[in-house]
Design a protein around this motif. Sequence first.
Motif, PDB file in Angstrom:
ATOM      1  N   PHE A 171       0.931  -1.102   0.005  1.00 51.02           N
ATOM      2  CA  PHE A 171       0.035  -0.042  -0.057  1.00 51.02           C
ATOM      3  C   PHE A 171       0.860   1.459  -0.098  1.00 51.02           C
ATOM      4  O   PHE A 171       1.994   1.282   0.586  1.00 51.02           O
ATOM      5  CB  PHE A 171      -0.848   0.060   1.023  1.00 51.02           C
ATOM      6  N   PHE A 173      -4.993   5.996   2.187  1.00 52.00           N
ATOM      7  CA  PHE A 173      -4.478   4.922   1.372  1.00 52.00           C
ATOM      8  C   PHE A 173      -4.830   4.723   0.146  1.00 52.00           C
ATOM      9  O   PHE A 173      -5.986   4.956  -0.359  1.00 52.00           O
ATOM     10  CB  PHE A 173      -4.719   3.837   2.123  1.00 52.00           C
ATOM     11  N   GLY A 174      -4.034   4.242  -0.880  1.00 47.63           N
ATOM     12  CA  GLY A 174      -4.310   3.711  -2.146  1.00 47.63           C
ATOM     13  C   GLY A 174      -4.922   2.174  -1.905  1.00 47.63           C
ATOM     14  O   GLY A 174      -4.966   1.715  -1.025  1.00 47.63           O
ATOM     15  N   PRO A 175      -5.457   1.683  -2.993  1.00 52.53           N
ATOM     16  CA  PRO A 175      -6.000   0.359  -3.158  1.00 52.53           C
ATOM     17  C   PRO A 175      -5.074  -0.519  -3.009  1.00 52.53           C
ATOM     18  O   PRO A 175      -5.495  -1.755  -2.807  1.00 52.53           O
ATOM     19  CB  PRO A 175      -6.825   0.724  -4.740  1.00 52.53           C
TER      20      PRO A 175
END
Lengths: 115, 112
Positions: A91, A106-108
């Motif tokens: 992440f 956060f990103g995926p």
Amino acid sequence: DAGVIQSPRHEVTEMGQEVTLRCKPISGHDYLFWYRQTMMQGLELLVYFNNKAVMDDSGMPKDRFSAKMPNASFSTLKIQPSEPRDSAVYFCASSLVDRETDTQYFGPGTRLTVL
Amino acid sequence: AQSVTQLGSHVSVSEGALVLLRCNYSSSVPPYLFWYVQYPNQGLQLLLKYTSAATLVKGINGFEAEFKKSETSFHLTKPSAHMSDAAEYFCAVPAGFQKLVFGTGTRLLVSP
């Protein structure tokens, strides 16, 4: 805002190959974090940047991992050579120093499988 | 160094039942405490944040958490669970400027 963008979302590679993970933080954010999540170890901080400079990379295996942030809108995490134990979800997160101090977005994630 | 402990790696509830997820912080009163939620195959999302302005913090999706200094706790609750609440929940505390330390997570299972 599009949020934190990571690519690729999934990566399958063979042991010994080089892997590069990419991250675009939220525009205007000045901190960027790379985490690794596994069932055994949970969520681990690998490295983080402030204004493109490394603040702390004590959680990152230095022999095979490297992280760069060449500009404010892009970062890479490279693994060379990759090993099966590197299989995990990686992440990227970003944050901004203002009233929202310490809140990370956060990103995926990128799911990495090393065969 | 600050840390958080989440008791129970898995919590199972029935739909409509009370949800209680436990988090205890380690030592001195932290300036902030966080709950994040991770839905399957997604990144972590901020659920709520304690900033010392109020001990009872309301978050998204009907969740709330109460900061209790006497118990060094910041437990997460929701009066009535929905199937859509099934996810993993992480408590976190600052551990240096802009750096967070996360708990080990609690997976919430909701049965019909």
